[in-house]
Scaffold this motif. Structure first.
Motif: not given
Length: 158
Positions: A81-84, A120-123, A143-147, A151-153
């Motif tokens: 959630n922090l990464a989001k 990106e690093a957090m996810v 879900h995490a892989e999708s996030a 972020v990489q996109g």
């Protein structure tokens, strides 16, 4: 949640603040305190109060990780959630990212516009931990892989 579903976001936020405050008397590493904090941050993000959500979660993450462990599902949820929130940060501008890349800034610094790199690093960390703890097919891992893909996109387009 019902108040927010009817568009009464400010009232929902006020109620979530009261709920979190009542749980916080148990300490910031109590599971109910953490869950109410995650819910509070979700509401802050929906209302566009990204910096407040980032500040709150940043303050909570280390004590939660110390108490519950870095692989605990609540620690992982708080990290994700922090990464989001970091991905939604106003500091996350393409121009800032380009300037930092031109300057050769690799370190993550809160005022350097590197919120997406921090996200990106957090996810990536969350994905690795979720894979190890829950397996690749678990919904939280997916879900995490999708996030991480998002972020990489975003970074690739910057």
């Amino acid at each position: 949640a019902c108040l927010a579903d009817t568009g009464r976001h400010d009232e929902a936020l006020a109620l979530e603040r009261k709920i979190h405050a009542s749980f916080a008397t148990r300490g910031n590493s109590d599971e109910n305190t953490i869950i109410s904090g995650v819910n509070l941050c979700g509401s802050l993000q929906k209302l566009g109060r990204i910096d407040e959500a980032i500040s709150f979660m940043s303050d909570e993450l280390l004590p939660v990780a110390r108490k519950l462990g870095v692989d605990h599902h609540l620690t992982l949820s708080l990290s994700q959630n922090l990464a989001k929130a970091l991905m939604s940060s106003p500091k996350r501008t393409r121009e800032n990212l380009r300037l930092n890349q031109q300057r050769g800034i690799d370190a993550i610094h809160p005022n350097s516009g590197d919120d997406m790199l921090a996200a990106e690093a957090m996810v990536q960390d969350v994905v690795q931990r979720r894979r190890r703890v829950f397996g690749r097919a678990h919904p939280a891992t997916v879900h995490a892989e999708s996030a991480l893909s998002r972020v990489q996109g975003d970074l690739a387009r910057a």
